[in-house]
Design a protein around this motif. Structure first.
Motif, short mmCIF file in Angstrom:
data_model
loop_
_atom_site.label_atom_id
_atom_site.label_comp_id
_atom_site.label_asym_id
_atom_site.label_seq_id
_atom_site.Cartn_x
_atom_site.Cartn_y
_atom_site.Cartn_z
N LEU A 114 -0.71 1.69 -6.83
CA LEU A 114 -0.21 0.32 -6.74
C LEU A 114 -1.12 -0.50 -5.85
CD1 LEU A 114 3.58 1.13 -6.26
CD2 LEU A 114 2.51 0.19 -8.31
N PRO A 115 -1.43 -1.73 -6.23
CA PRO A 115 -2.32 -2.55 -5.40
C PRO A 115 -1.58 -3.13 -4.21
CG PRO A 115 -1.60 -3.79 -7.32
CD PRO A 115 -1.04 -2.40 -7.48
N VAL A 116 -2.35 -3.52 -3.21
CA VAL A 116 -1.80 -4.22 -2.05
C VAL A 116 -1.86 -5.71 -2.34
CG1 VAL A 116 -2.04 -4.66 0.42
CG2 VAL A 116 -2.51 -2.38 -0.48
N GLU A 117 -0.70 -6.32 -2.49
CA GLU A 117 -0.64 -7.74 -2.81
C GLU A 117 -0.58 -8.57 -1.53
OE1 GLU A 117 2.58 -8.55 -5.43
OE2 GLU A 117 2.19 -6.82 -6.72
N GLU A 118 -1.17 -9.74 -1.63
CA GLU A 118 -1.08 -10.67 -0.51
C GLU A 118 0.31 -11.32 -0.52
OE1 GLU A 118 -3.16 -11.24 1.86
OE2 GLU A 118 -4.81 -9.96 1.11
N ALA B 272 2.65 -9.95 10.03
CA ALA B 272 1.96 -10.55 8.89
C ALA B 272 0.98 -9.57 8.25
CB ALA B 272 1.22 -11.81 9.34
N ALA B 273 0.29 -8.76 9.07
CA ALA B 273 -0.69 -7.82 8.52
C ALA B 273 -0.02 -6.67 7.77
CB ALA B 273 -1.56 -7.25 9.65
N ALA B 274 1.28 -6.44 8.01
CA ALA B 274 1.96 -5.32 7.38
C ALA B 274 2.71 -5.72 6.12
CB ALA B 274 2.94 -4.69 8.37
N ALA B 275 2.81 -7.00 5.83
CA ALA B 275 3.61 -7.43 4.68
C ALA B 275 3.09 -6.86 3.37
CB ALA B 275 3.66 -8.96 4.64
N GLY B 276 1.78 -6.99 3.13
CA GLY B 276 1.20 -6.48 1.89
C GLY B 276 1.33 -4.97 1.75
N PRO B 277 0.89 -4.17 2.74
CA PRO B 277 1.07 -2.72 2.65
C PRO B 277 2.52 -2.29 2.53
CG PRO B 277 -0.58 -3.25 4.30
CD PRO B 277 0.03 -4.55 3.87
N LEU B 278 3.43 -2.98 3.23
CA LEU B 278 4.85 -2.66 3.10
C LEU B 278 5.36 -2.96 1.69
CD1 LEU B 278 6.33 -3.89 6.51
CD2 LEU B 278 6.27 -1.54 5.65
N GLY B 279 4.83 -4.02 1.09
CA GLY B 279 5.22 -4.32 -0.28
C GLY B 279 4.81 -3.21 -1.24
N ARG B 280 3.60 -2.65 -1.03
CA ARG B 280 3.17 -1.55 -1.88
C ARG B 280 4.04 -0.31 -1.64
NH1 ARG B 280 -2.86 1.05 -1.79
NH2 ARG B 280 -2.25 1.57 0.35
N SER C 174 2.44 7.27 -13.95
CA SER C 174 1.15 6.60 -14.19
C SER C 174 0.99 5.34 -13.36
CB SER C 174 1.02 6.25 -15.68
OG SER C 174 2.08 5.39 -16.10
N LYS C 175 2.06 4.86 -12.75
CA LYS C 175 1.97 3.64 -11.94
C LYS C 175 1.52 3.94 -10.52
CE LYS C 175 5.53 1.19 -14.56
NZ LYS C 175 6.84 0.51 -14.50
N GLN C 176 1.92 5.11 -10.01
CA GLN C 176 1.57 5.51 -8.66
C GLN C 176 1.39 7.01 -8.63
OE1 GLN C 176 0.77 3.96 -5.68
NE2 GLN C 176 0.36 6.07 -5.07
N PHE C 177 0.35 7.47 -7.95
CA PHE C 177 0.03 8.90 -7.87
C PHE C 177 0.85 9.52 -6.75
CE2 PHE C 177 -2.41 12.72 -7.18
CZ PHE C 177 -2.90 13.04 -8.45
N PHE C 178 1.67 10.52 -7.10
CA PHE C 178 2.50 11.23 -6.13
C PHE C 178 2.13 12.71 -6.12
CE2 PHE C 178 5.32 7.71 -7.51
CZ PHE C 178 5.51 7.09 -6.28
N ILE C 179 2.21 13.31 -4.93
CA ILE C 179 2.01 14.75 -4.77
C ILE C 179 3.20 15.30 -3.99
CG2 ILE C 179 0.59 16.59 -3.79
CD1 ILE C 179 -1.84 14.85 -4.13
N THR C 180 3.89 16.27 -4.56
CA THR C 180 4.99 16.93 -3.86
C THR C 180 4.40 17.98 -2.93
OG1 THR C 180 6.47 16.58 -5.75
CG2 THR C 180 7.11 18.25 -4.13
N ARG C 181 4.49 17.74 -1.63
CA ARG C 181 3.88 18.61 -0.63
C ARG C 181 4.81 19.75 -0.21
NH1 ARG C 181 -1.53 18.44 -0.52
NH2 ARG C 181 -2.32 16.30 -0.36
N THR C 182 6.05 19.41 0.07
CA THR C 182 7.00 20.41 0.56
C THR C 182 8.29 20.26 -0.22
OG1 THR C 182 6.05 20.13 2.77
CG2 THR C 182 8.10 21.36 2.62
N LEU C 183 8.88 21.39 -0.55
CA LEU C 183 10.07 21.40 -1.39
C LEU C 183 11.02 22.46 -0.87
CD1 LEU C 183 11.46 20.31 -3.95
CD2 LEU C 183 10.29 22.10 -5.23
N VAL C 184 12.26 22.05 -0.59
CA VAL C 184 13.31 22.97 -0.16
C VAL C 184 14.49 22.80 -1.12
CG1 VAL C 184 14.91 23.62 1.67
CG2 VAL C 184 12.60 22.85 2.25
N VAL C 185 14.92 23.89 -1.74
CA VAL C 185 16.01 23.87 -2.71
C VAL C 185 17.07 24.85 -2.24
CG1 VAL C 185 16.68 24.18 -5.11
CG2 VAL C 185 14.40 23.32 -4.56
#
Length: 326
Positions: free
Chosen positions: A90-94, A140-148, A242-253
């Motif tokens: 996902l892109p970082v939007e202004e 203000a500097a965190a608004a775009g990254p927080l949006g992503r 396909s919109k965002q790349f995710f990696i499952t690092r830790t899993l507890v079931v």
């Protein structure tokens, strides 16, 4: 002494001969030492030449050109792969802090409404761990990254809801470096769980806005309850996003009923009374076996749910320039 006086010439000749022999021995010894040094040097150079000649490929100019071409092709292929992967981020939007608050409000409303339509239970006052910014704007500097980050968490929540999990227990995100190093949500959070993975994800949050690293990660933790098919589908859909790349690092079931069925359990099976049922009697009608409950089965196992805790990395790729071939 008399003989030397009587044979001065012969004595001088013998003395000169002895001196010459000593000088000759010295020269021979020096020459042998130089010869040994030269021989050792020659042997080392000959061995090095043999090693170079036996290399594959031989490091001549033609093979060096081929090697450089293959190296540049590999660098270009790596850059192409990184560019392809960057399209799955996902892109970082202004945006302004107030715009982020508006998007947060709309996102939470959409998630809660979607969960209500499918019957997925959410925690009370669910804020996706953005509770702090419901009442105050972010830097203000965190608004775009927080949006992503908000958009990525919405994708995860939509996957959980569409895959029909029973309930979402908690969601904990990692605060971004642009937020000033503080926690992302102040005060007590109603949707937070018990820190199954030892608290927050810490490392990796600093690259949320593209800090220059080739690969950056922003971990978050989510806990939910559901049956096994829903859990399997959640894993597959997260990996196939396909919109965002995710990696499952830790899993507890964990099973919701950790105690196994006792082997000594007494199962009471009532005798089934067979009686004629009119053909017109529909299932569930008065007088049918379904209505009387005589054909009802009680399952001993297979009705349990799964308590799942996942630590997932939201991954961002920053492809280098192809011209930079280091």
């Amino acid at each position: 002494m008399n003989w030397i006086k009587e044979n001065k010439f012969l004595a001088g000749f013998n003395a000169a001969l002895i001196i010459a022999a000593g000088a000759l021995v010295y020269l021979l010894y020096s020459a042998y030492g130089s010869y040994a040094d030269v021989t050792d040097q020659y042997t080392q150079q000959a061995n090095e030449l043999h090693r170079l000649q036996s290399l594959t490929p031989y490091p001549d100019e033609a093979n060096l050109v081929k090697y450089r071409a293959e190296r540049d092709d590999l660098i270009d292929a790596t850059g192409t792969l990184a560019s392809t992967l960057s399209q799955m981020v996902l892109p970082v939007e202004e945006m302004t802090p107030s715009a982020f608050q508006d998007r947060l409000r709309d996102t939470l409303s959409a998630v809660v409404a979607r969960a209500g339509q499918t019957g997925v239970k959410l925690p009370d006052r669910f804020s996706m761990d953005f509770e702090k910014y419901q009442s105050e704007p972010p830097p203000a500097a965190a608004a775009g990254p927080l949006g992503r980050q908000l958009a990525a968490l919405q994708i995860v929540m939509n996957i959980l809801i569409d895959d029909h999990v029973d309930s979402v227990t908690s969601l904990e995100r990692t605060p971004l470096a642009q937020e000033g190093g503080g926690a992302a949500g102040g005060g007590a959070r109603t949707e937070r769980g018990g820190g199954r993975f030892g608290g927050r994800g810490g490392g990796g949050a600093g690259g949320a806005a593209g800090g220059g690293n080739l690969v950056e990660k922003i971990p978050f933790e989510i806990r939910f309850t559901g049956n096994q098919p829903s859990f399997q589908k959640v894993l597959n859909d997260l990996a196939a996003s396909s919109k965002q790349f995710f990696i499952t690092r830790t899993l507890v079931v964990q099973n919701t009923d950790p105690k196994p069925v006792s082997k000594n359990v007494n199962i009471q099976i009532a005798p089934v009374q067979v009686q004629a049922v009119p053909a017109a009697a529909a299932p569930g009608a008065p007088g049918s076996p379904e209505a009387s409950g005589e054909s009802r089965l009680t399952f001993i196992v297979g009705t349990e749910k799964l308590n799942v805790a996942m630590r997932i990395d939201m991954v961002a790729f920053n492809p280098p320039e192809k011209s930079t071939r280091k």
